[in-house]
Design an enzyme around this catalytic site. Structure first.
Site, mmCIF file in Angstrom:
data_model
loop_
_atom_site.group_PDB
_atom_site.id
_atom_site.type_symbol
_atom_site.label_atom_id
_atom_site.label_comp_id
_atom_site.label_asym_id
_atom_site.label_seq_id
_atom_site.Cartn_x
_atom_site.Cartn_y
_atom_site.Cartn_z
ATOM 1 N N HIS A 163 45.377 62.603 56.820
ATOM 2 C CA HIS A 163 44.144 63.211 56.333
ATOM 3 C C HIS A 163 44.231 63.654 54.883
ATOM 4 O O HIS A 163 43.218 63.742 54.200
ATOM 5 C CB HIS A 163 43.779 64.429 57.187
ATOM 6 C CG HIS A 163 42.590 65.178 56.668
ATOM 7 N ND1 HIS A 163 42.697 66.316 55.915
ATOM 8 C CD2 HIS A 163 41.268 64.910 56.748
ATOM 9 C CE1 HIS A 163 41.482 66.732 55.570
ATOM 10 N NE2 HIS A 163 40.604 65.904 56.076
ATOM 11 N N CYS A 164 45.422 63.914 54.367
ATOM 12 C CA CYS A 164 45.497 64.602 53.078
ATOM 13 C C CYS A 164 45.746 63.710 51.859
ATOM 14 O O CYS A 164 44.975 63.719 50.918
ATOM 15 C CB CYS A 164 46.567 65.693 53.142
ATOM 16 S SG CYS A 164 46.029 67.095 54.136
ATOM 17 N N ILE A 165 46.838 62.984 51.844
ATOM 18 C CA ILE A 165 47.193 62.245 50.629
ATOM 19 C C ILE A 165 46.134 61.222 50.227
ATOM 20 O O ILE A 165 45.843 61.074 49.043
ATOM 21 C CB ILE A 165 48.593 61.618 50.770
ATOM 22 C CG1 ILE A 165 49.648 62.722 50.749
ATOM 23 C CG2 ILE A 165 48.864 60.636 49.641
ATOM 24 C CD1 ILE A 165 51.054 62.235 50.865
ATOM 25 N N SER B 72 49.480 68.231 55.710
ATOM 26 C CA SER B 72 48.231 67.621 55.377
ATOM 27 C C SER B 72 47.325 68.475 54.575
ATOM 28 O O SER B 72 47.607 69.527 54.201
ATOM 29 C CB SER B 72 47.507 67.181 56.581
ATOM 30 O OG SER B 72 47.488 68.016 57.589
#
Length: 517
Positions: free
Chosen positions: A289-291, A517
């Site tokens: 979800h994050c990078i 995340s």
């Protein structure tokens, strides 16, 4: 004049009394909490609160999730069924779909998704829906904490202001607002909600004081910052830092292949430096979800102010090109061995975006699967953590069991996720040809292995008498076992919680992972 002074004194006394009452409720655990969104962020947070003695109401619009929790079943790795069951039996954790439960809560924590739109723009519709859902039920002196990753300014614009407008309240007086970014590292055995430092910023000093007192009552370390905007930006920068460095390694990878340099050996050698360096690794793309998402939120927010963040744009482009790069390389390997992509039987080993978890969000393996299929290959997958996945057209694809027969029946096996559940030597012993995008086969014996980032070879052998020819040959990417002093290990542990230095790279920082995340 005297009347004004008296009123000011009364206000101050009221404020002190309220703060004292709040601290008392925190100390005796009579404070009640609600967590909005029970995914990989919200459920662990709700469980941590409940284990600390708070009564927690979990709220999620996903009826299936709520039904599982009510049945005592967990769907988040790291949270066992028996934990959910014991907390429910103790009356400390309940799950439901009705926002009306917020009326009983002193603290409301919002942990909802913040994806990108189809136009590659921030989508904060889940935050807006959560705020709309809780606002009618908020009671005075409550604390609303947003944990969802988002662009700087969201908490003030989309949480504080709508509540003030709807209720006629003033933040820091009738209600309180904080932003505290989630820092979950899915699958980590080292860092969880409790022992990961917790950044928090408040809309006012009173808000920050409330938030610090609450989180500080059950988390190990609180990191206060001057505003909600600083806290939001800090979260985005953490993962932008990683995206840019992963992109650097991904860009260097094909260059090393052409120059005859083993990038894995280069990176391991560089990682021995105990200062000024943090290791990152290549892979088939970025996931989680994050990078893939957080840097876009930061870039978008900067663009609103007229600033262009070129590094972010370039890094995003570089990382998103990796699935195409590895598919092109796969086609070259097939041609090199007398085959073509059209009709080739290809097995993807791993669909999750990161090893040893079941999360498919933004997984590069999904793009690899699609691109291979579009090129005419007959593609299937195996993954010990992911039993099925749904293609863009709605078709459900079932995982194949990992077995010697599966490996032997493939023209090419592509390792797209380096799960520890795979027997890599068995894979090498039976597969005709392996394209390892994760360096998961380090230490395996066989001449049928091609590793992303290793020098391009023209002598890759398919499985024809390979065991006899190579039974004394150790795969070229075998690592040298080195001992890293404890203080040096701490340098990388924060980001690379599951890394074994110089023996196996971790996917917390590789091209296909996002770690926290």
């Amino acid at each position: 004049m005297e009347g004004m002074e008296e009123s000011s004194k009364n206000d101050e006394v009221t404020k002190i009394n309220q703060e004292s009452a709040t601290l008392q409720k925190i100390n005796n655990r009579s404070l009640k909490a609600a967590v909005i969104g029970l995914g990989y962020v919200g459920l662990p947070m709700a469980v941590e609160m409940a284990q600390a003695g708070y009564q927690v109401q979990g709220i999620d619009i996903d009826v299936a999730k709520v039904a599982k929790l009510r049945a005592g079943k967990s769907y988040v790795i790291g949270i066992e069924d028996k934990v959910v069951q014991s907390l429910a039996q103790a009356g400390l954790f309940m799950a439901g779909t009705d926002y009306a439960a917020v009326a009983q809560a002193d603290v409301i924590v919002i942990c909802v998704p913040t994806p990108l739109t189809v136009e590659h723009q921030p989508d904060i519709s889940f935050i807006a829906a959560a705020v709309d859902g809780i606002t009618p039920y908020l009671r005075e002196d409550c604390l609303v904490i947003l944990e969802s990753t988002t662009y700087p300014g969201t908490t003030e614009e989309r949480v504080k202001q709508p509540i003030e407008d709807a209720k006629g309240w003033k933040v820091g007086q009738q209600f309180h607002v904080c932003y505290s970014p989630e820092r979950v590292d899915p699958g980590s055995v080292h860092y969880g909600v409790k022992n990961t430092p917790k950044i928090i910023g408040g809309s006012t000093p009173a808000c920050l004081s409330y938030g610090k007192a609450f989180y500080g009552s059950f988390l190990n370390e609180i990191v206060p910052v001057s505003s909600t905007t600083v806290a939001e930006t800090a979260k985005l920068f953490e993962n932008t830092f990683r995206s840019v460095n992963i992109a650097l390694v991904n860009e260097l990878t094909p260059a090393c292949e052409q120059m005859g340099v083993n990038i894995w050996e280069v990176l391991d050698a560089a990682a021995t430096k105990p200062f000024g360096y943090m290791p990152f690794y290549p892979g088939p793309g970025i996931g989680g979800h994050c990078i893939p998402i957080d840097p876009i939120y930061l870039s978008w927010a900067a663009g609103r102010q007229g600033s262009e963040l070129q590094f972010i744009t370039l890094a995003d482009t570089t990382n998103r090109q990796m699935p195409e790069r590895v598919v092109k390389r796969a086609a070259e390997l097939l041609e090199q061995n007398g085959s073509t992509m059209q009709g080739a039987r290809i097995v993807l080993a791993g669909m999750a975006y990161k090893k040893d978890i079941d999360d498919l969000r933004e997984s590069p393996a999904l793009d690899v699967f699609r691109l291979l299929s579009e090129a005419g290959a007959d593609v299937c997958f195996t993954d010990p953590m992911v039993p099925v996945f749904r293609k863009e057209d709605g078709t459900v694809i079932q995982a194949q069991p990992a077995s010697p027969e599966l490996w032997a029946g493939a023209d090419l096996v592509m390792i797209t996720t380096d799960h520890t559940g795979f027997d890599y030597q068995e894979m090498v012993d039976h597969a005709k040809l392996i394209f390892d995008t994760r360096n998961a086969t380090a230490g395996c014996v066989g001449g049928n292995i091609v590793v992303l980032g290793q020098p391009i070879r023209s002598d890759v052998n398919v499985m024809q008498n390979v065991k006899e020819v190579h039974e004394m040959q150790v795969h070229k990417n075998m690592r040298v076992d080195q001992t890293v002093a404890g203080d040096k290990q701490e340098l990388t542990d924060y980001i690379e919680a599951d890394r074994e230095p110089h023996l196996k790279h971790s996917h917390e920082d590789s091209g296909g992972s996002h770690g926290e995340s």
